[in-house]
Design a protein around this motif. Structure first.
Motif, PDB file in Angstrom:
ATOM      1  N   LEU A 150       0.841  -1.194   0.000  1.00  0.00           N
ATOM      2  CA  LEU A 150       0.000   0.000   0.000  1.00  0.00           C
ATOM      3  C   LEU A 150       0.879   1.248   0.000  1.00  0.00           C
ATOM      4  CD1 LEU A 150      -2.784  -1.126   2.496  1.00  0.00           C
ATOM      5  CD2 LEU A 150      -3.062  -0.714   0.042  1.00  0.00           C
ATOM      6  N   GLY A 151       0.636   2.125  -0.949  1.00  0.00           N
ATOM      7  CA  GLY A 151       1.481   3.297  -1.116  1.00  0.00           C
ATOM      8  C   GLY A 151       2.742   3.046  -1.913  1.00  0.00           C
ATOM      9  N   LYS A 152       2.928   1.791  -2.389  1.00  0.00           N
ATOM     10  CA  LYS A 152       4.135   1.425  -3.137  1.00  0.00           C
ATOM     11  C   LYS A 152       3.744   0.650  -4.400  1.00  0.00           C
ATOM     12  CE  LYS A 152       6.577   0.919   1.262  1.00  0.00           C
ATOM     13  NZ  LYS A 152       7.245  -0.048   2.171  1.00  0.00           N
ATOM     14  N   PRO A 153       3.018   1.290  -5.311  1.00  0.00           N
ATOM     15  CA  PRO A 153       2.520   0.569  -6.484  1.00  0.00           C
ATOM     16  C   PRO A 153       3.612  -0.001  -7.375  1.00  0.00           C
ATOM     17  CG  PRO A 153       2.143   2.932  -6.704  1.00  0.00           C
ATOM     18  CD  PRO A 153       2.565   2.696  -5.295  1.00  0.00           C
ATOM     19  N   GLN A 154       4.726   0.715  -7.515  1.00  0.00           N
ATOM     20  CA  GLN A 154       5.795   0.202  -8.368  1.00  0.00           C
ATOM     21  C   GLN A 154       6.368  -1.085  -7.795  1.00  0.00           C
ATOM     22  OE1 GLN A 154       6.814   1.486 -11.478  1.00  0.00           O
ATOM     23  NE2 GLN A 154       7.717  -0.563 -11.487  1.00  0.00           N
ATOM     24  N   ALA A 155       6.530  -1.134  -6.482  1.00  0.00           N
ATOM     25  CA  ALA A 155       7.035  -2.348  -5.841  1.00  0.00           C
ATOM     26  C   ALA A 155       6.057  -3.506  -6.041  1.00  0.00           C
ATOM     27  CB  ALA A 155       7.266  -2.104  -4.349  1.00  0.00           C
TER      28      ALA A 155
END
Length: 231
Positions: free
Chosen positions: A197-202
């Motif tokens: 959550l908050g890290k879409p690229q990851a």
């Protein structure tokens, strides 16, 4: 030959944590097929008119979602929609709209994302038919075609969809919304969205490594909305 993996997304259009997960779903759609399953969180007896009590209940959750995920919440939502006591929170109409957009043009998830922004940023009443029609047209869907599809899937078809979505949720052991399930070679695995959550690229990078996905421990407890409302 290994079957193409599919991501099943069990959501509700009025679920704040689903809105928080929107960037992750957007990433996933660029990588593999994503199938949306509306869960009907605020339908029937769970429909709610906007009231001071509802506002006081949802605002702390929304603030936490914004802090946790970085998703924007607009003044028009906090100080407009959440103070509009003529508005009703009802998951059925926007879910019907998503089904209609999918049936009409394969754009159900795109419309869902647009409805989430309309609700949480623009403070629009996404349970109102005229608002749904306007947003569909803004997206470029043909007004007459969308209206016909929306009428066709409203009511019994949408209720059957909710029932099937709840059955899938129970089958995979999901606890609420959002629940994201990877289907691969006939196997279903719930994915813990919490770390992403908050890290879409990851999340996108991780999804591309499907061998790692298969072995990933999915026993985490990502924040979510319950079956009958956000906790």
């Amino acid at each position: 030959m290994t079957a193409m993996p599919v991501l099943h997304y069990i959501y509700d259009p009025l679920c704040g944590w689903c809105y928080g997960a929107k960037p992750l779903i957007d990433q996933a759609r660029d990588i593999l097929p994503v199938v949306a399953h509306g869960g009907g969180m605020m339908t029937g007896a769970q429909r709610r008119p906007v009231s001071a009590q509802l506002r006081d209940y949802v605002m702390p959750h929304d603030v936490r979602i914004a802090q946790y995920t970085g998703q924007p919440f607009g003044e028009a939502y906090f100080e407009g929609l959440l103070r509009d006591t003529t508005a009703v929170f009802d998951s059925a109409p926007p879910t019907s709209a998503v089904l209609a957009a999918e049936q009409l043009a394969g754009r159900g998830l795109e419309l869902l994302g647009r409805l989430q922004t309309a609700h949480y940023v623009e403070g629009r009443r996404i349970a109102d038919d005229d608002v749904l029609m306007a947003i569909a047209v803004e997206m470029g869907l043909a007004a007459d075609g969308f209206r016909a599809a929306y009428v066709a899937v409203s009511g019994e078809v949408t209720q059957a969809h909710f029932k099937a979505s709840r059955q899938l949720l129970s089958r995979v052991g999901g606890q609420g919304f959002p629940t994201v399930v990877l289907e691969q070679s006939g196997q279903y695995q719930v994915i813990d969205l919490g770390p992403y959550l908050g890290k879409p690229q990851a999340f996108g990078d991780w999804l591309r490594q499907l061998d790692a996905v298969r072995g990933q421990d999915s026993s985490g407890s990502a924040p979510s909305c319950g079956l009958d409302g956000c906790q």
